[in-house]
Design a protein around this motif. Structure first.
Motif, short mmCIF file in Angstrom:
data_model
loop_
_atom_site.label_atom_id
_atom_site.label_comp_id
_atom_site.label_asym_id
_atom_site.label_seq_id
_atom_site.Cartn_x
_atom_site.Cartn_y
_atom_site.Cartn_z
N ILE A 294 0.87 -1.17 0.00
CA ILE A 294 0.00 0.00 0.00
C ILE A 294 0.91 1.22 0.00
O ILE A 294 1.69 1.43 0.94
N GLU A 295 0.81 2.02 -1.02
CA GLU A 295 1.72 3.15 -1.20
C GLU A 295 0.99 4.48 -1.05
O GLU A 295 -0.23 4.57 -1.07
N GLY A 296 1.78 5.55 -0.88
CA GLY A 296 1.22 6.90 -0.80
C GLY A 296 0.67 7.29 0.55
O GLY A 296 -0.07 8.26 0.67
N THR A 297 1.04 6.54 1.59
CA THR A 297 0.57 6.83 2.94
C THR A 297 1.56 6.27 3.95
O THR A 297 2.31 5.34 3.64
N THR A 298 1.56 6.84 5.14
CA THR A 298 2.31 6.29 6.26
C THR A 298 1.38 5.71 7.32
O THR A 298 1.84 5.19 8.34
N LYS A 299 0.08 5.77 7.08
CA LYS A 299 -0.93 5.51 8.12
C LYS A 299 -1.34 4.04 8.16
O LYS A 299 -2.17 3.59 7.38
N ARG A 300 -0.74 3.33 9.08
CA ARG A 300 -1.03 1.90 9.24
C ARG A 300 -2.49 1.67 9.64
O ARG A 300 -3.14 0.77 9.11
N PHE A 301 -2.99 2.47 10.58
CA PHE A 301 -4.35 2.27 11.06
C PHE A 301 -5.38 2.68 10.01
O PHE A 301 -6.21 1.88 9.59
N GLU A 302 -5.33 3.93 9.61
CA GLU A 302 -6.37 4.44 8.71
C GLU A 302 -6.34 3.78 7.34
O GLU A 302 -7.40 3.42 6.79
N ASP A 303 -5.15 3.59 6.79
CA ASP A 303 -5.05 3.13 5.40
C ASP A 303 -4.62 1.68 5.27
O ASP A 303 -4.84 1.07 4.21
N GLY A 304 -4.01 1.12 6.29
CA GLY A 304 -3.60 -0.28 6.24
C GLY A 304 -4.74 -1.22 6.60
O GLY A 304 -5.18 -2.04 5.79
N TYR A 305 -5.24 -1.08 7.82
CA TYR A 305 -6.31 -1.98 8.27
C TYR A 305 -7.62 -1.75 7.54
O TYR A 305 -8.45 -2.66 7.45
N ASN A 306 -7.84 -0.57 7.03
CA ASN A 306 -9.08 -0.27 6.29
C ASN A 306 -8.97 -0.54 4.79
O ASN A 306 -9.95 -0.35 4.06
#
Length: 324
Positions: A294-306
């Motif tokens: 998953i690229e273009g973000t550092t947000k594990r919670f908001e963008d990883g798990y979702n």
């Protein structure tokens, strides 16, 4: 397990003598990740119109009661079952970081929504069995309330699989796993310890599986206390937990042989990626495996798990390939 060597223990004791009170408080706060406030069940399958779901209580392999939902496929029960578990410090509903303290103080103050992911799965014709791991959600307390990042929680994965295998309907279904983060490490350990139970599992989705040495390394560096890894371990041991090196997906990954789809956040603010995730992926014993970044973000919670909740196509395609 690697344990803690005499040399590491001596280093930790020396660090304890010289560390400032302010930095020691930071070390203890990081160690406290293994005993977090429980996430609560802030939504259920009714939220998205799923029908005929039921509450279950399933015994872990050591008897710890695990609270669960069974959600049949849309239009009626199918012959395909996804066993779904969760990350620390979440629960089967997700993470209530959008609902204020104390959850909003940890990592990111955002909602993680697993229930919409069940909606995607059931709409696609899968039944879902999802459960709270011990010391999470509404499941029973065990091991002093400490999370072992797989060292105890593998028993929950084993207990749920034994429940499925003994059930008059579920035992006849094709089975896949959705095992993430804490749940992924736990599942790897369960497969290692009881491979015979998982021989009939067709594939596994394995998002965001960590190694805690990387988690503590990166978070401590951000706080200026990266030189105190041994002391972090000591504080966890004092609580009744395990050293970081023993809380690791990579520790058990070589024994995972089934087809795996893993996804990870490339520039994860919490984990030292790509190296950490790549090393775990490389260690998997599977010949049929894929790592999606998953690229273009550092947000594990908001963008990883979702991620699956927002973009379900890749996951559903993977599951369809093996469990059609």
């Amino acid at each position: 397990m690697t344990g803690t060597s005499k040399e590491q223990m001596q280093t930790a004791l020396e660090q304890e003598k010289v560390i400032s009170p302010e930095d020691h408080a930071k070390v203890k706060a990081l160690a406290g990740m293994v005993k977090m406030p429980r996430s609560f069940i802030f939504k259920n399958p009714n939220e998205y119109g799923m029908e005929k779901w039921t509450d279950l209580s399933i015994p872990s392999d050591d008897g710890t009661p695990l609270e669960a939902w069974y959600i049949p496929a849309k239009g009626g029960e199918s012959n395909k079952l996804i066993i779904f578990n969760h990350a620390l410090p979440m629960c089967r509903a997700g993470y209530p970081g959008h609902l204020g303290k104390p959850w909003s103080d940890f990592i990111e103050p955002v909602e993680i929504d697993f229930v919409i992911q069940y909606k995607h799965l059931t709409d696609a014709g899968f039944n879902v069995l999802t459960y709270d791991l011990r010391n999470h959600g509404q499941s029973g307390a065990a091991n002093g309330g400490i999370c072992g990042i797989g060292q105890w929680e593998w028993r929950d994965c084993v207990g749920v699989k034994k429940f499925v295998d003994a059930h008059p309907h579920l035992s006849k279904m094709k089975v896949a796993l959705y095992s993430q983060c804490l749940g992924g490490v736990s599942q790897y350990a369960a497969i290692t310890k009881h491979p015979e139970l998982f021989e009939n599992v067709l594939c596994m989705c394995s998002p965001l599986v960590p190694n805690m040495t990387s988690v503590f390394g990166k978070l401590s560096k951000a706080q200026g206390i990266e030189q105190y890894q041994e002391l972090i371990d000591l504080e966890i041991l004092k609580m009744g937990g395990y050293a970081a090196a023993d809380m690791s997906g990579k520790l058990w990954a070589p024994n995972v042989k089934l087809p795996v789809l893993m996804w990870q956040v490339l520039d994860d603010a919490i984990i030292d990626n790509p190296d950490d995730a790549q090393s775990t992926f490389n260690a998997l014993g599977s010949e049929d495996k894929e790592l999606f970044w998953i690229e273009g973000t550092t947000k594990r919670f908001e963008d990883g798990y979702n991620w699956f909740g927002r973009q379900p196509e890749k996951v559903l395609s993977f599951l369809d390939k093996y469990i059609s």
